[in-house]
Design a protein around this motif. Structure first.
Motif, PDB file in Angstrom:
ATOM      1  N   ARG A 179      22.182  78.097  15.514  1.00 19.41           N
ATOM      2  CA  ARG A 179      21.394  77.525  14.408  1.00 19.41           C
ATOM      3  C   ARG A 179      21.689  78.375  13.175  1.00 19.41           C
ATOM      4  NH1 ARG A 179      15.379  77.019  14.907  1.00 19.41           N
ATOM      5  NH2 ARG A 179      15.718  75.582  13.180  1.00 19.41           N
ATOM      6  N   ALA A 231      20.200  73.075  15.379  1.00 20.08           N
ATOM      7  CA  ALA A 231      21.056  73.609  16.445  1.00 20.08           C
ATOM      8  C   ALA A 231      22.273  72.725  16.635  1.00 20.08           C
ATOM      9  CB  ALA A 231      20.258  73.716  17.742  1.00 20.08           C
ATOM     10  N   GLN A 279      17.699  77.182   7.242  1.00 16.18           N
ATOM     11  CA  GLN A 279      18.279  77.216   8.583  1.00 16.18           C
ATOM     12  C   GLN A 279      18.685  75.810   8.986  1.00 16.18           C
ATOM     13  OE1 GLN A 279      15.936  79.155  11.650  1.00 16.18           O
ATOM     14  NE2 GLN A 279      17.826  79.753  12.661  1.00 16.18           N
ATOM     15  N   ALA A 289      21.024  79.710  19.250  1.00 18.59           N
ATOM     16  CA  ALA A 289      20.039  78.616  19.380  1.00 18.59           C
ATOM     17  C   ALA A 289      19.107  78.874  20.550  1.00 18.59           C
ATOM     18  CB  ALA A 289      20.750  77.274  19.528  1.00 18.59           C
TER      19      ALA A 289
END
Length: 498
Positions: A153, A144, A141, A498
């Motif tokens: 994100r 953001a 991942q 996010a």
């Protein structure tokens, strides 16, 4: 048809052999009942038969692989994959002598090479891929950020690519089967393996061990043996197949690219080579020439990455030729079951006649320093003598085309720039080597050679975790390493608030 056959005198009586295919978790004969002969290239004797698949058998194997991918946990359960592949590796280690005897009998591969070029590396590749199945990071991942008016994100996810058709050659049959199926299975794909008809048991033995010693779900691995090229075409063109991986000649690779185009499959190709060994003026010839001349003769020169072009500085040209000749004089074709043999037969009569024709051409395109022709030490079998040809023009046929026999062509050069230019003058770009006393300088020269792999002073580049593959018409994609594993994964990007 019984699963095993009577022992041939050329094979150990205890050798376990398998004539049946693996389809949907079962060892089966061809639907038609047809078989084709398996011939020992060292004796020309028929050592047994193998199921001869037709299109309907390939269709059944593809269907089984498709169902296994779509309806089992194989693609999503990495721990299952790790456990099953280690079970298979355990069985292979237990039966390594049988696997080695099969490779020697049907490929003519000297048993002296099994531990570091055939059986040992194949099992090692399987274990490495099995562990990677659970340690690889399938998702990551990102931090953001603002993108397209949103706060996000993103996640990048790797997923199994699907059904893989793997088509393999005869020169290192067990090892190359493993370099295909190990990463594909570890990545969560299901596989249909079609081995070369010259070396079917190196694949069917894998199927036998998978059925008898593992918890592999039915359809995950399928093995289809056939003497019919149409079966390979069916695998490459079927829309249920997502990935095609092939090792073999560049000519066949081109045909596969054409065949897969209508279904736009991911295609991995490991093709031919005509690699150059550059001996720099300061090199230790006593170390370099035995390595170069010896490797070209190994397994009768049947290796795609062998450095079959010898580039010598003109100031040391005759000295280098004499050293290469001395080495080759001591490397004589022999019985591949003899542990002192490094040169066995070439694989079949077609290849035997092809190599001999290139040797005859070499007599007109260069100066024969040593050898050539059929071996007079053997009344039967496809044995050829090593050959060293000097004064070859860089553009000559024998300096440009892959011979796949124990033939070394020597080319003089005057400057380092000229040597690099000659090395890069090829439609291939698979491998090469550089020899020099100044290692840092030799590495700089290696960086300028347009190949996917290259050795400096004989240092190995082959390893489970190091990618292997070529530039230009030596192929597409990579095998081994993280790069090879990722060839069997698709990439998905997910936008997450996010």
């Amino acid at each position: 048809m019984d699963g095993t056959t009577e022992s041939d005198s050329h094979m150990n009586a205890l050798v376990l052999r398998e004539s049946r295919m693996l389809i949907n978790g079962q060892l089966v004969d061809a639907t038609s009942g047809r078989v084709f002969e398996n011939i020992d290239p060292a004796t020309e004797n028929v050592i047994g038969v193998t199921a001869d698949a037709a299109i309907e058998d390939a269709d059944a194997a593809i269907g089984a692989a498709r169902r296994a991918f779509d309806s089992t946990d194989w693609s999503t359960d990495a721990e299952l994959r790790r456990r099953v592949l280690h079970q298979l590796a355990d069985a292979m280690e237990k039966h390594a002598p049988d696997l080695g005897a099969v490779v020697t009998a049907e490929a003519g591969a000297p048993i002296a090479l099994h531990d570091h070029m055939q059986i040992g590396p194949g099992i090692s590749a399987l274990r490495w891929a099995a562990d990677l199945a659970t340690t690889y990071e399938y998702e990551r991942q990102f931090p953001a950020r603002s993108a397209l008016g949103t706060e996000t994100r993103p996640i990048v996810r790797k997923e199994s690519a699907g059904v893989v058709a793997a088509i393999t050659p005869w020169n290192y049959p067990f090892y190359l089967n493993m370099t295909k199926i190990a990463p594909a299975l570890a990545a969560g794909c299901t596989v249909v393996l079609k081995p070369a008809p010259d070396t079917p048991w190196s694949a069917t033995m894998i199927g036998k061990l998978a059925v008898e010693h593992t918890d592999m779900p039915a359809g995950v691995l399928n093995i289809v043996t056939s003497s019919d090229n149409a079966v390979g075409e069916a695998l490459t063109t079927d829309p249920r197949v997502d990935v095609v991986t092939f090792t073999g000649s560049t000519a066949t690779g081109r045909r596969i690219l054409t065949a897969v185009a209508p279904t736009v499959k991911r295609t991995l190709l490991e093709l031919g080579g005509k690699s150059a060994a550059i001996v720099l003026p300061d090199a230790d010839l006593q170390a370099a020439l035995p390595y170069i001349a010896g490797s070209v003769c190994s397994h009768a020169g049947q290796g795609c990455a062998l450095t079959t072009r010898l580039l010598l500085p003109r100031s040391r040209y005759e000295e280098g030729l004499q050293l290469a000749k001395t080495v080759m004089e001591h490397l004589v074709p022999g019985d591949p079951t003899d542990p002192t043999t490094l040169i066995g037969p070439v694989v079949n009569r077609t290849q035997f006649e092809r190599v001999l024709s290139y040797m005859e051409l070499g007599r007109t395109e260069g100066r024969v320093v040593f050898g050539g022709g059929r071996s007079n030490r053997h009344e039967r079998g496809f044995f050829v003598n090593p050959m060293l040809i000097a004064d070859v023009d860089p553009g000559a046929t024998i300096a440009q085309e892959e011979i796949f026999g124990p033939v070394l062509v020597a080319i003089p050069y005057d400057t380092e720039e000229q040597a690099i230019e000659i090395a890069n003058n090829s439609l291939y770009g698979l491998s090469g080597s550089v020899f020099g006393a100044d290692v840092a300088h030799a590495v700089d020269v290696a960086r300028r050679i347009r190949t996917g792999t290259i050795a400096v002073n004989g240092a190995a580049f082959m390893s489970d975790d190091v990618p292997f593959g070529g530039y230009r018409q030596s192929g597409l994609g990579r095998e081994h390493g993280i790069e090879g594993f990722e060839e069997f994964l698709e990439t998905k990007s997910i936008g997450v608030p996010a």
